[in-house]
Design an enzyme around this catalytic site. Structure first.
Site, short mmCIF file in Angstrom:
data_model
loop_
_atom_site.label_atom_id
_atom_site.label_comp_id
_atom_site.label_asym_id
_atom_site.label_seq_id
_atom_site.Cartn_x
_atom_site.Cartn_y
_atom_site.Cartn_z
CE1 TYR A 159 28.55 -58.76 78.79
CE2 TYR A 159 30.55 -58.03 79.93
CZ TYR A 159 29.82 -58.18 78.76
OH TYR A 159 30.35 -57.78 77.58
CE LYS A 197 50.62 -62.90 101.10
NZ LYS A 197 50.12 -61.62 100.68
NE ARG A 225 46.69 -54.84 98.20
CZ ARG A 225 45.59 -55.38 97.65
NH1 ARG A 225 44.71 -54.62 97.08
NH2 ARG A 225 45.42 -56.69 97.63
#
Ligand SMILES: NC(=O)C1=CN([C@@H]2O[C@H](COP(=O)(O)OP(=O)(O)OC[C@H]3O[C@@H](n4cnc5c(N)ncnc54)[C@H](O)[C@@H]3O)[C@@H](O)[C@H]2O)C=CC1
Ligand SMILES: O=C(CO)COP(=O)(O)O
Length: 314
Positions: free
Chosen positions: A44, A171, A235
């Site tokens: 799209y 954080k 991660r």
């Protein structure tokens, strides 16, 4: 009990088909909303996806936010569309947060920050989680709350968008440090000290930029800190953990699934801290580690042997 499905079905455009964009799309879809997803490689166009959208949700990595916002600027966006940003990072050139980029690009639209302890893999599994939606517009925050709330996803509103956004962003650097702490097997006391002092550092930076202290003690600050500093699914945590196990940053990033925003955020914070004389010792050691200037053990020693001082000095 609250009827969580009481809002009419909305048209939601999700930008970014990575882990978190897909997760947010699934939550909104499960709540009965019409969701279309745009990604760089998808089928799209941006124009197709945002046409008639009540809400435009961005879960694009920081590095792509301005580029996509600029592309959208030239398109016909419904005047009442609410922008929602779920990105956790800072733009290096301007130090802008993603919500500041969206607001600057679309000054007449409401912008809502969505941030909290939301490891996308757990959410994909249908495990319960909570998050925060924050905006200067109470109505916009409440609309986003209704669209995403479910029996598996509890959504709180908040009126400090900057604090909520910075909690999720800052954080990430402490999550890298926590990965190092676990990789070196430093124990639970060390981890508790690191996370607590990390929160102090987040509050100090956040206050400097105008965020409220109490926001950092909520889900988007302490909550997200606890999730990412304790989960191998993060991660950012993985970057620190694997560095402590002897891998180089280049090796780690080459194999990492998705984006570890803390690597860039750390650089931006160090530049700011130097220019403005803000004390951020944990971030400084993470920075030096990522630059290859210290080993994980040397970074630990630097932190432990700093000048002794009172606990509170915001
Ligand atoms: N995965 C998670 O558990 C969570 C992630 N986040 C935040 O959400 C953001 C995205 O994270 P993930 O979905 O995990 O990352 P990801 O790496 O899986 O996906 C990033 C998305 O951004 C797009 N993108 C990157 N650069 C672009 C550009 N220049 N133009 C257009 N699109 C671009 C990618 O194509 C991809 O669709 C990050 O800021 C992350 O900190 C927030 C909460 C949870
Ligand atoms: O922000 C997150 C969970 O709230 C995701 O953390 P990572 O980006 O470190 O995977």
């Amino acid at each position: 009990m609250t009827n969580l499905k009481s809002t009419n079905p909305k048209s939601i455009a999700v930008l970014g088909a990575g882990a978190w964009g897909s997760g947010l799309a699934s939550i909104a879809e499960a709540n009965g909303h019409r969701v279309s997803i745009w990604s760089r490689n998808g089928s799209y166009t941006l124009a197709e996806v945002v046409e008639n959208a009540d809400m435009i949700v961005s879960a694009i990595s920081t590095k792509g936010v301005r580029e996509v916002a600029t592309q959208l600027q030239g398109l016909a966006i419904p005047p009442k569309a609410v922008f929602v940003t779920a990105t956790k990072g800072l733009e290096p050139e301007t130090i802008s947060t993603p919500s500041q980029i969206w607001q600057e690009t679309f000054p007449s639209h409401a912008v809502v920050v969505l941030s909290g302890p939301n490891l996308s893999k757990e959410i994909q599994l249908g495990l319960p989680a909570a998050t925060v939606v924050a905006s200067r517009s109470k109505d916009a925050a409440e609309l986003v709350q209704l669209v995403f709330s479910s029996s598996r996803f509890r959504v709180y509103t908040n009126s400090d968008p900057l604090g909520v956004e910075l909690g999720g962003t800052l954080k990430n650097v402490i999550a890298i440090a926590s990965g190092v702490c676990d990789g070196l097997q430093l124990g639970t006391n060390a981890k508790a000290a690191l996370v607590t002092r990390g929160l102090t550092e987040m509050v100090r930076i956040g206050n400097f930029w105008g965020a409220k202290t109490e926001t950092f003690y909520g889900l988007s600050g302490l909550g997200d800190l606890l999730a990412t500093c304790n989960s191998p699914l993060s991660r950012n945590y993985q970057v620190g953990y694997q560095m402590a196990c002897g891998k180089t940053l280049t090796e780690i990033l080459a194999h990492l699934e998705g984006t570890a925003e803390g690597v860039n955020t750390c650089q931006v914070l160090m530049q700011q801290a130097k220019q403005r004389n803000i004390s951020i010792p944990i971030t400084e050691q993470v920075y030096r580690l990522l630059q290859g200037e210290v080993t994980p053990r040397q970074a630990l020693d630097e932190l432990m042997l700093r000048e002794i001082k009172p606990e509170y000095s915001y």
